[in-house]
Write a protein that holds these residues in place. Structure first.
Motif, PDB file in Angstrom:
ATOM      1  N   THR A  87       1.316   5.275   0.646  1.00 52.43           N
ATOM      2  CA  THR A  87       0.376   6.198   0.427  1.00 52.43           C
ATOM      3  C   THR A  87       1.421   7.540   0.224  1.00 52.43           C
ATOM      4  O   THR A  87       2.265   8.009   0.666  1.00 52.43           O
ATOM      5  N   SER A 132      -3.071   5.029  -1.963  1.00 48.60           N
ATOM      6  CA  SER A 132      -4.536   5.726   0.002  1.00 48.60           C
ATOM      7  C   SER A 132      -3.600   7.008  -0.194  1.00 48.60           C
ATOM      8  O   SER A 132      -2.195   7.323  -0.436  1.00 48.60           O
ATOM      9  N   GLN A 138      -6.242  10.385  -6.581  1.00 49.21           N
ATOM     10  CA  GLN A 138      -7.293   9.172  -6.298  1.00 49.21           C
ATOM     11  C   GLN A 138      -7.504   9.259  -7.870  1.00 49.21           C
ATOM     12  O   GLN A 138      -7.726   8.254  -8.074  1.00 49.21           O
ATOM     13  N   ARG A 184      -3.718  10.524   1.577  1.00 46.73           N
ATOM     14  CA  ARG A 184      -3.781  11.843   2.303  1.00 46.73           C
ATOM     15  C   ARG A 184      -3.664  12.892   2.311  1.00 46.73           C
ATOM     16  O   ARG A 184      -3.132  13.529   1.449  1.00 46.73           O
ATOM     17  N   LYS A 229       1.213  -1.442   0.148  1.00 48.14           N
ATOM     18  CA  LYS A 229      -0.261  -0.157   0.134  1.00 48.14           C
ATOM     19  C   LYS A 229       1.026   1.229   0.075  1.00 48.14           C
ATOM     20  O   LYS A 229       1.558   1.358   0.806  1.00 48.14           O
TER      21      LYS A 229
END
Length: 151
Positions: A59, A93, A72, A95, A57
């Motif tokens: 980030t 992911s 995204q 943020r 994953k």
């Protein structure tokens, strides 16, 4: 930062065996950052950074919500690029974490030089004003310039 200094620091950190996992992780993240920033447009690349890669994953940290939304949308294509480059990335992911210090110049302290005549006029205006927030603000400015005694 000076590339020579980074190389020297890299050698110093590499010499310590206990730091090897940390150094390896930093190198991996630096390489991932290069790939990610190479994939993104220059404007979008300036607005994001690689946060971590853990268990497949990736980030990404965006400076604002608009950059996060674009990241995204680009995540599936980015995953394909990374997998083609033999990176173990299964998901991305995103943020949002505003970072004012990064890339921004610190706000400068404004300096204003008022003439003696201007200070005298402002002092007279202050004396004529009735108590109000504007009078308090003017008094604060005059005190900062040494044109009004502190009461």
């Amino acid at each position: 930062m000076n590339p020579f200094r980074l190389t020297k620091l890299d050698r110093i950190l590499s010499a310590d065996g206990e730091l090897q996992p940390l150094v390896a992780k930093a190198r991996d993240l630096r390489a991932l950052t290069g790939i990610v920033h190479g994939f993104l447009s220059p404007d979008l690349a300036r607005g994001c950074r690689v946060g971590n890669l853990k268990e497949g994953k990736l980030t990404l940290i965006a400076d604002h919500s608009a950059a996060a939304a674009k990241l995204q949308l680009l995540a599936p294509a980015l995953i394909r690029i990374l997998q083609d480059g033999r990176r173990q990335v299964n998901s991305v992911s995103v943020r949002v974490q505003p970072n004012a210090a990064r890339g921004a110049t610190p706000p400068r302290q404004k300096t204003v030089h008022l003439s003696t005549h201007a200070l005298d006029s402002l002092r007279e205006l202050h004396a004529r004003m009735t108590p109000s927030p504007a009078r308090e603000a003017l008094a604060k400015m005059l005190r900062r310039h040494g044109a009004l005694r502190k009461d």
